[in-house]
Design a protein around this motif. Sequence first.
Motif, short mmCIF file in Angstrom:
data_model
loop_
_atom_site.label_atom_id
_atom_site.label_comp_id
_atom_site.label_asym_id
_atom_site.label_seq_id
_atom_site.Cartn_x
_atom_site.Cartn_y
_atom_site.Cartn_z
N ASP A 142 -7.56 -1.41 -11.94
CA ASP A 142 -6.48 -0.51 -11.92
C ASP A 142 -6.35 0.38 -10.70
OD1 ASP A 142 -7.65 0.70 -15.44
OD2 ASP A 142 -6.22 -1.08 -14.74
N ASP A 143 -7.00 -0.05 -9.75
CA ASP A 143 -6.73 0.69 -8.38
C ASP A 143 -5.39 0.20 -7.89
OD1 ASP A 143 -9.25 1.73 -8.26
OD2 ASP A 143 -10.05 0.17 -6.87
N PHE A 144 -4.94 -0.75 -8.16
CA PHE A 144 -3.41 -1.20 -7.85
C PHE A 144 -2.24 -0.55 -8.68
CE2 PHE A 144 -6.25 -4.34 -5.85
CZ PHE A 144 -5.99 -4.07 -4.42
N SER A 145 -2.50 -0.17 -9.90
CA SER A 145 -1.62 0.42 -10.82
C SER A 145 -0.62 1.20 -10.33
CB SER A 145 -2.31 0.76 -12.09
OG SER A 145 -2.98 1.65 -11.79
N GLU A 146 -1.26 2.07 -9.62
CA GLU A 146 -0.46 3.02 -9.04
C GLU A 146 0.71 2.52 -7.98
OE1 GLU A 146 -2.64 6.23 -7.15
OE2 GLU A 146 -3.81 6.82 -9.09
N ILE A 147 0.02 1.73 -7.20
CA ILE A 147 0.95 0.88 -6.27
C ILE A 147 2.14 -0.06 -6.91
CG2 ILE A 147 0.98 -0.75 -4.41
CD1 ILE A 147 -2.01 0.32 -3.56
N GLU A 148 1.72 -0.59 -8.10
CA GLU A 148 2.70 -1.25 -8.88
C GLU A 148 3.48 -0.40 -9.36
OE1 GLU A 148 0.18 -3.29 -11.54
OE2 GLU A 148 -0.53 -4.96 -10.17
N ASP A 149 3.11 0.72 -9.55
CA ASP A 149 4.25 1.52 -10.26
C ASP A 149 5.14 2.18 -9.21
OD1 ASP A 149 3.18 1.61 -12.81
OD2 ASP A 149 1.72 3.26 -12.57
N ILE A 150 4.65 2.31 -8.13
CA ILE A 150 5.59 2.94 -6.94
C ILE A 150 6.57 1.78 -6.84
CG2 ILE A 150 5.60 3.58 -4.44
CD1 ILE A 150 3.02 4.99 -4.91
N LEU A 151 6.02 0.61 -6.55
CA LEU A 151 6.92 -0.60 -6.20
C LEU A 151 8.11 -0.85 -7.24
CD1 LEU A 151 4.23 -3.17 -4.90
CD2 LEU A 151 6.06 -1.83 -3.56
N LYS A 152 7.58 -0.72 -8.49
CA LYS A 152 8.46 -0.70 -9.66
C LYS A 152 9.74 -0.03 -9.64
CE LYS A 152 5.66 -3.24 -12.78
NZ LYS A 152 4.80 -3.17 -14.05
N ARG A 153 9.30 1.32 -9.32
CA ARG A 153 10.22 2.72 -9.24
C ARG A 153 11.36 2.22 -7.99
NH1 ARG A 153 6.91 7.35 -8.17
NH2 ARG A 153 5.24 6.28 -9.01
N ARG A 154 10.92 1.83 -6.91
CA ARG A 154 11.66 1.22 -5.96
C ARG A 154 12.41 0.04 -5.98
NH1 ARG A 154 11.21 6.02 -3.02
NH2 ARG A 154 9.22 6.45 -2.38
N GLY A 155 12.11 -0.67 -7.25
CA GLY A 155 13.01 -1.85 -7.31
C GLY A 155 12.41 -3.14 -6.85
N ILE A 156 11.00 -2.95 -6.33
CA ILE A 156 10.39 -4.34 -5.64
C ILE A 156 9.52 -4.78 -6.40
CG2 ILE A 156 9.04 -4.60 -3.43
CD1 ILE A 156 10.12 -2.30 -2.23
N GLY A 157 9.38 -5.98 -6.67
CA GLY A 157 8.28 -6.61 -7.41
C GLY A 157 8.88 -7.01 -8.88
#
Length: 160
Positions: free
Chosen positions: A145-160
């Motif tokens: 789950d360490d990367f879940s925050e990073i994934e959330d940020i990327l999704k909000r920015r429309g990346i990934g």
Amino acid sequence: MNYNDIAWLPVCGGLTAVGLVLTYLAFRRRGAAAGLRAAAWSLLPLAAYLTGAQATLWNIGTAAVRFVTGLVLSPLAWAGVAVAGLSAVLFVVSGAMRGRSLSRARTPRPGAAEAAPAAAPKAETPKKVPTAKTAPRQVEQPAADDFSEIEDILKRRGIG
């Protein structure tokens, strides 16, 4: 000596020939990479002659020599060097002074914190300090789950 007084083909050809002899020695002593680099440098005088660039190099050289001899022999030029040095010192000192004033503005002085309430009283709101009962519980998350925050940020920015 004038530019037209010099026979440029023998000069440039001779420099290239001497350079190629040194290139051979570089190949034997230091290997192919050093030899190829020496060959590249050796061919430059001949290339300058064939392209006519030696005239430009001559003009640059004579201008540099005139500048240096004029600088060394002229008191007025030395005064200009002194003024340029003074200017450089003033730039350095002003930069140091500015850096100090910026760092003073960022960090509060110990005496300033005591003097500030007397000068301008503020209505401060008391802050709640979390206790063991009111503090939110921190649950240790697994490594996945360490990367879940990073994934959330990327999704909000429309990346990934």
